[in-house]
Write an enzyme that holds these catalytic residues in place. Structure first.
Site, PDB file in Angstrom:
ATOM      1  N   GLY A 164       0.828  -1.189   0.000  1.00  0.00           N
ATOM      2  CA  GLY A 164       0.000   0.000   0.000  1.00  0.00           C
ATOM      3  C   GLY A 164       0.866   1.244   0.000  1.00  0.00           C
ATOM      4  N   ILE A 166       2.425   2.759   2.491  1.00  0.00           N
ATOM      5  CA  ILE A 166       3.668   2.587   3.253  1.00  0.00           C
ATOM      6  C   ILE A 166       4.662   1.756   2.452  1.00  0.00           C
ATOM      7  CG2 ILE A 166       4.692   1.512   5.294  1.00  0.00           C
ATOM      8  CD1 ILE A 166       2.094   2.265   6.794  1.00  0.00           C
ATOM      9  N   ARG A 247       0.721  -4.103  12.586  1.00  0.00           N
ATOM     10  CA  ARG A 247       0.026  -4.307  13.854  1.00  0.00           C
ATOM     11  C   ARG A 247       0.560  -5.577  14.486  1.00  0.00           C
ATOM     12  NH1 ARG A 247      -1.055   0.175  13.280  1.00  0.00           N
ATOM     13  NH2 ARG A 247      -3.056   1.285  13.495  1.00  0.00           N
ATOM     14  N   GLU A 276      -0.029  -5.021  23.329  1.00  0.00           N
ATOM     15  CA  GLU A 276       0.530  -3.668  23.247  1.00  0.00           C
ATOM     16  C   GLU A 276      -0.285  -2.734  24.128  1.00  0.00           C
ATOM     17  OE1 GLU A 276       0.856  -0.249  19.855  1.00  0.00           O
ATOM     18  OE2 GLU A 276       1.623  -2.215  19.267  1.00  0.00           O
ATOM     19  N   HIS A 295       5.891   1.766  19.102  1.00  0.00           N
ATOM     20  CA  HIS A 295       4.871   2.183  18.125  1.00  0.00           C
ATOM     21  C   HIS A 295       5.070   3.653  17.735  1.00  0.00           C
ATOM     22  CE1 HIS A 295       0.561   1.068  16.671  1.00  0.00           C
ATOM     23  NE2 HIS A 295       1.190   1.817  15.786  1.00  0.00           N
TER      24      HIS A 295
END
Length: 334
Positions: A164, A166, A247, A276, A295
């Site tokens: 995508g 990124i 994620r 997380e 993160h």
């Protein structure tokens, strides 16, 4: 826009306790002046948020509880200032006619740069250097021992799961380093102009087998949950590294721990984890072949500049009845 709506209301939750979610006054003022036909309500308290939920038409929020959504009588559009929208995809919202957009393009550049930093840190053995510095020890001799010698990105293969925004930004940054790129995406007919080869998601095998760095940049969906487990890690090279900037749920954490402890793969760089935040007692913290960042991939001093540009453009489009940018397919989750 429907004729029965005379005054548009944009509700924007803002938390002064968390700086990156606190809408800067200059951003609020610019929207107020640029869109006089829209009531811009920046909710800096729960009371203000709850009071305006029933009449808001546009909601800018990372999370919405189902019970809050049920109170939104006029809601037509939700914009998430984050790339991931998992917390918004509860059944009532998915089934509704409310459109959803995200900020994937806002975070693409910083996440790509963060990923490149992780690749370089792993290749140049920077975590070892940080330990030497903390110990006030000149570790040059240790750094020439087998398995600890820094290496180059040139000639290495990047396995990219997710092509995508990124992924595209990352490819643009690793190409000058002389890296080969194998990627997966839902539609493998696209992306061949920037990657050496593009595979469908079910064709992950060759990417696992050839990657020196396996980078996860795919969305969090039911299909990608635990995408990387024991069988996938077993197919990676023992010299390969796993890099997760997507994620934490994309990786089976227990399987990763086993592979790292056994030396099945060389190491991992994790900007996201499952769970997380990572609890202080979690064994991932103690593994010497793991680099953890909290993160921070999307963190940037340019966040509000990019976020306001995107939201401003989409608000213009919304008021003009034009298609919005970064529209999320609620059935797919991205």
């Amino acid at each position: 826009m429907p004729a029965d709506i005379e005054k548009h209301t944009l509700l924007w939750p803002s938390s002064p306790r968390v700086e990156y979610t606190d809408v800067p006054p200059q951003v609020e003022q610019s929207f107020q002046s640029e869109f006089p036909g829209v009531a811009i309500v920046v909710a800096r308290s729960e009371q203000v948020l709850e009071a305006h939920l029933p009449d808001c038409e546009i909601l800018v929020a990372m999370k919405v509880q189902p019970e809050q959504f049920a109170r939104c009588r006029k809601l037509r559009w939700i914009h998430s200032p984050m790339a991931g929208v998992t917390s918004l995809l509860f059944p009532e919202l998915v089934a509704s006619g409310v459109i959803l957009t995200n900020a994937s393009t806002v975070h693409a550049v910083p996440v790509a740069e963060h990923t490149l930093a992780l690749l370089l840190a792993l290749a140049r053995r920077l975590p070892d250097c940080f330990r030497y510095q903390a110990e006030r020890r000149w570790g040059q001799d240790d750094s020439w021992q087998p398995g600890r010698v820094p290496f180059e990105l040139q000639g290495k293969t990047l396995g990219l799961v997710g092509l995508g925004t990124i992924g595209r930004e990352l490819i643009a940054r690793v190409r000058p380093f002389g890296m080969r790129v194998l990627a997966t995406r839902r539609d493998p007919s696209q992306g061949g102009e920037i990657a050496d080869r593009v595979y469908a998601p079910h064709e992950l095998g060759p990417v696992l087998a050839e990657a020196d760095f396996l980078v996860l940049a795919a969305p969090d969906t039911p299909e990608t949950r635990h995408l990387i487990g024991r069988s996938e890690l077993a197919r990676m090279k023992p010299t390969a590294y796993l890099v997760n900037v997507a994620r934490g749920t994309l990786v089976d954490t227990e399987a990763l721990l086993e592979a790292l402890r056994a030396g099945q793969i060389a190491g991992a760089a994790l900007d996201v984890t499952d769970p997380e935040p990572l609890p202080p007692e979690h064994p991932l913290w103690k593994l010497p072949n793991v680099l953890i960042t909290p993160h921070l991939g999307g963190a940037s001093t340019l966040f509000w500049q990019r976020e306001s540009v995107l939201l401003r453009e989409n608000l213009r489009r919304y008021l003009a009845g034009q298609p919005l940018q970064n529209l999320v397919d609620k059935s797919k989750g991205y």
